[in-house]
Scaffold this motif. Structure first.
Motif, short mmCIF file in Angstrom:
data_model
loop_
_atom_site.label_atom_id
_atom_site.label_comp_id
_atom_site.label_asym_id
_atom_site.label_seq_id
_atom_site.Cartn_x
_atom_site.Cartn_y
_atom_site.Cartn_z
N TRP A 183 -2.81 1.35 -2.68
CA TRP A 183 -3.17 0.91 -1.34
C TRP A 183 -3.32 2.12 -0.41
N ALA A 203 -6.53 3.16 1.82
CA ALA A 203 -6.37 3.32 3.26
C ALA A 203 -6.95 4.66 3.73
N THR A 243 -10.89 4.38 3.56
CA THR A 243 -11.55 3.49 4.52
C THR A 243 -11.18 3.77 5.97
N ASP A 268 -8.63 2.34 7.23
CA ASP A 268 -7.81 1.19 7.59
C ASP A 268 -6.34 1.51 7.31
N PRO A 269 -5.42 0.92 8.08
CA PRO A 269 -4.00 1.07 7.73
C PRO A 269 -3.68 0.31 6.45
N PRO A 310 -2.07 -3.59 8.57
CA PRO A 310 -2.24 -3.50 10.02
C PRO A 310 -1.05 -4.11 10.76
N ARG A 329 -6.60 -10.14 4.41
CA ARG A 329 -7.10 -9.63 5.68
C ARG A 329 -6.99 -8.11 5.77
N CYS A 330 -6.31 -7.48 4.79
CA CYS A 330 -6.20 -6.03 4.78
C CYS A 330 -7.52 -5.39 4.33
N PHE A 331 -7.73 -4.15 4.73
CA PHE A 331 -8.89 -3.34 4.35
C PHE A 331 -10.23 -4.00 4.70
N PRO A 332 -10.42 -4.39 5.94
CA PRO A 332 -11.70 -4.99 6.32
C PRO A 332 -12.88 -4.02 6.17
N SER A 333 -12.62 -2.71 6.28
CA SER A 333 -13.71 -1.74 6.19
C SER A 333 -14.24 -1.58 4.77
N ARG A 381 -15.93 -7.99 -1.13
CA ARG A 381 -15.41 -6.71 -1.58
C ARG A 381 -16.30 -6.07 -2.64
#
Length: 254
Positions: free
Chosen positions: A101, A105, A108, A110-111, A114, A122-126, A133
């Motif tokens: 992960w 992160a 991307t 992304d945290p 979040p 909902r994690c890694f929207p970018s 995906r």
């Protein structure tokens, strides 16, 4: 035989503390806690430019698969194939490597998790394209630890339990993981921590236990049906062992 059914009343203290447990009894810190993150995998050739949704559409277009239709209506026309699934998982095999992960992160921006969210789809929207995906990444499954993380986690729990493999434990399975509507008659099994490995292949379900805990309440874990991670609550020493381990990936909740 090594994990006989136990009285459903053994979950009463968790029900009072956490609610009905339909998706799992999510424990508070006891006194500390960590999220153990389910594994995801990436193909060794690198991220594919195609998404799961694009791949699905391409297969329908070339006739490899048929769309799901009822009376001529395409049931998938307004939906997006995101990738991922439910239940048990393990290493996909040759050509795949574990994707941490933390690595995704960094890639991307992304945290890892979040603020204000739980570890979930909902994690890694970018990392998504139009909500889907990349085909080259196998995302974590919901509702169950993967096999490798389960095995390592049981090893760490054994190291931090005074009775070691003889520690008496209780395993609770959410009705959702059993495909039953018996919401009041809770499914709990009792056994020794040293025998926990066989729970992963429980033929009654396709999931690892929703909650797994020591009878003395020194630690407790919850794998919520809707999440990509397992919350482990226990001593600071146990939590520190989890977040510093090199095999599993764990983070402290915000």
């Amino acid at each position: 035989m090594r994990w006989p059914l136990a009285a459903s009343g053994t979950t009463d203290w968790l029900r009072e503390l956490c609610g009905d447990g339909l998706t799992g009894f999510m424990p508070p810190p006891m006194p500390d806690a960590a999220w153990v993150l389910n594994a995801m995998y990436e193909h060794e050739d690198g991220p594919a430019g195609m998404s799961y949704q694009e791949y699905r559409r391409a297969r329908i277009a070339d006739g490899s698969v048929r769309p799901h239709t009822v009376n001529g209506v395409d049931l998938e026309a307004g939906s997006t194939v995101t990738g991922g699934g439910l239940g048990r998982a393990e290493h996909p095999g040759p050509g795949w490597r574990r994707l941490r992960w933390a690595e995704l992160a960094r890639r991307t921006g992304d945290p890892v998790v979040p603020d204000g969210l739980l570890p979930s789809h909902r994690c890694f929207p970018s990392a998504k394209k139009d909500g889907s995906r990349p085909l080259g990444i196998v995302p974590p499954t919901e509702g169950s630890l993967d096999r490798e993380t389960w095995t390592r986690l049981i090893g760490i729990l054994t190291e931090h339990s005074p009775a070691g493999p003889e520690t008496r434990c209780l395993a609770y399975y959410s009705p959702l993981t059993l495909g039953t509507t018996e919401f009041e008659k809770l499914h709990v099994r009792a056994g020794n921590l040293g025998d926990a490995g066989i729970l992963y292949d429980n033929p009654e379900t396709g999931f690892s236990p929703s909650d797994f805990r020591a009878e003395d309440r020194s630690w407790c874990l919850c794998t919520d049906y809707d999440l990509w991670a397992t919350k482990v609550a226990g001593s600071p020493l146990l939590v520190e062992a989890l977040v510093s381990d090199v095999e599993i990936e764990a983070v402290r909740p915000p």
